[in-house]
Structure formats: C-alpha cells, structure tokens
Design an enzyme around this catalytic site. Structure first.
Site, short mmCIF file in Angstrom:
data_model
loop_
_atom_site.label_atom_id
_atom_site.label_comp_id
_atom_site.label_asym_id
_atom_site.label_seq_id
_atom_site.Cartn_x
_atom_site.Cartn_y
_atom_site.Cartn_z
N CYS A 18 41.16 12.68 -23.33
CA CYS A 18 41.74 11.85 -24.47
C CYS A 18 43.19 11.84 -24.52
O CYS A 18 43.84 13.03 -24.95
CB CYS A 18 41.10 11.87 -25.79
SG CYS A 18 42.05 11.01 -27.13
N CYS A 55 44.71 12.43 -27.92
CA CYS A 55 44.20 13.89 -28.46
C CYS A 55 45.25 14.96 -27.97
O CYS A 55 45.73 15.87 -28.59
CB CYS A 55 42.86 14.04 -27.92
SG CYS A 55 41.44 12.97 -28.64
#
Length: 102
Positions: free
Chosen positions: A30, A33
């Site tokens: 991600c 993230c």
C-alpha cells in the site's frame, strides 16, 4: 520507544496498556501506508507516553475484521481498552498527535 508489531497473540496486552495506544493498520504493498509509516515511527520515538503498534492487515485478518478496517492505512486510538478515534487515509503528524491527545 520503538513501534510494536501487534498480532492476535499480543493484542490483549496492548489493549490493556495504561498508555493511550495508536494502531496503524497497513499492508506492505500500500503506497499511502508507506507514506504514513515513517510518521508513525517518528511519533513512537518522540512520545514515550504512547504505545504505538502496527498491524499488517494481510497477516492479521482477524484483527482487521474486529476493527472493521475497510481501507488502509487506518489509524486507531485506544484509551482504557476502548476505541476513541479512528481515521482512514494519510494524515499529517499534527492530526495524528491530535487524535492521541483528544
């Protein structure tokens, strides 16, 4: 203080901690993230009054379901064993600290 890797085996101890807890739900693939991760690391190093943990949603699907994580990154603040704040998406350091202090 460093960031704690949280999993189903240590989650209850984390939840019962006397300090406010910041949990970062993430996945390795991600992009957002990866943007939040260094901020979370910095907060952990600079603020020993908080317990900071990361939960990989792919490895800890049960915890992700328990917290109803539908998008990542999601930050969750726990105080006295209860969720008091939850925020999805990238947040600046000041907003994350405000979640912990609020």
């Amino acid at each position: 203080m460093s960031v704690l890797t949280v999993n189903k085996n240590n989650f209850e101890d984390v939840k019962r901690n006397d300090k406010p807890v910041l949990l970062d739900f993430y996945a390795d693939w991600c992009g957002p993230c990866r943007a939040v991760s260094p901020i979370v690391d910095e907060i952990a190093k600079e603020n020993s009054q908080y317990l900071v943990g990361k939960i990989n949603v792919e490895q800890e699907q049960e915890l992700a379901r328990t917290f109803k994580i539908f998008s990542i990154p999601t930050l969750v603040v726990i105080k006295d064993g209860k969720v008091v704040q939850k925020s999805a998406g990238v947040r600046p350091k000041s907003e994350i600290l405000a979640m912990l202090e609020g």
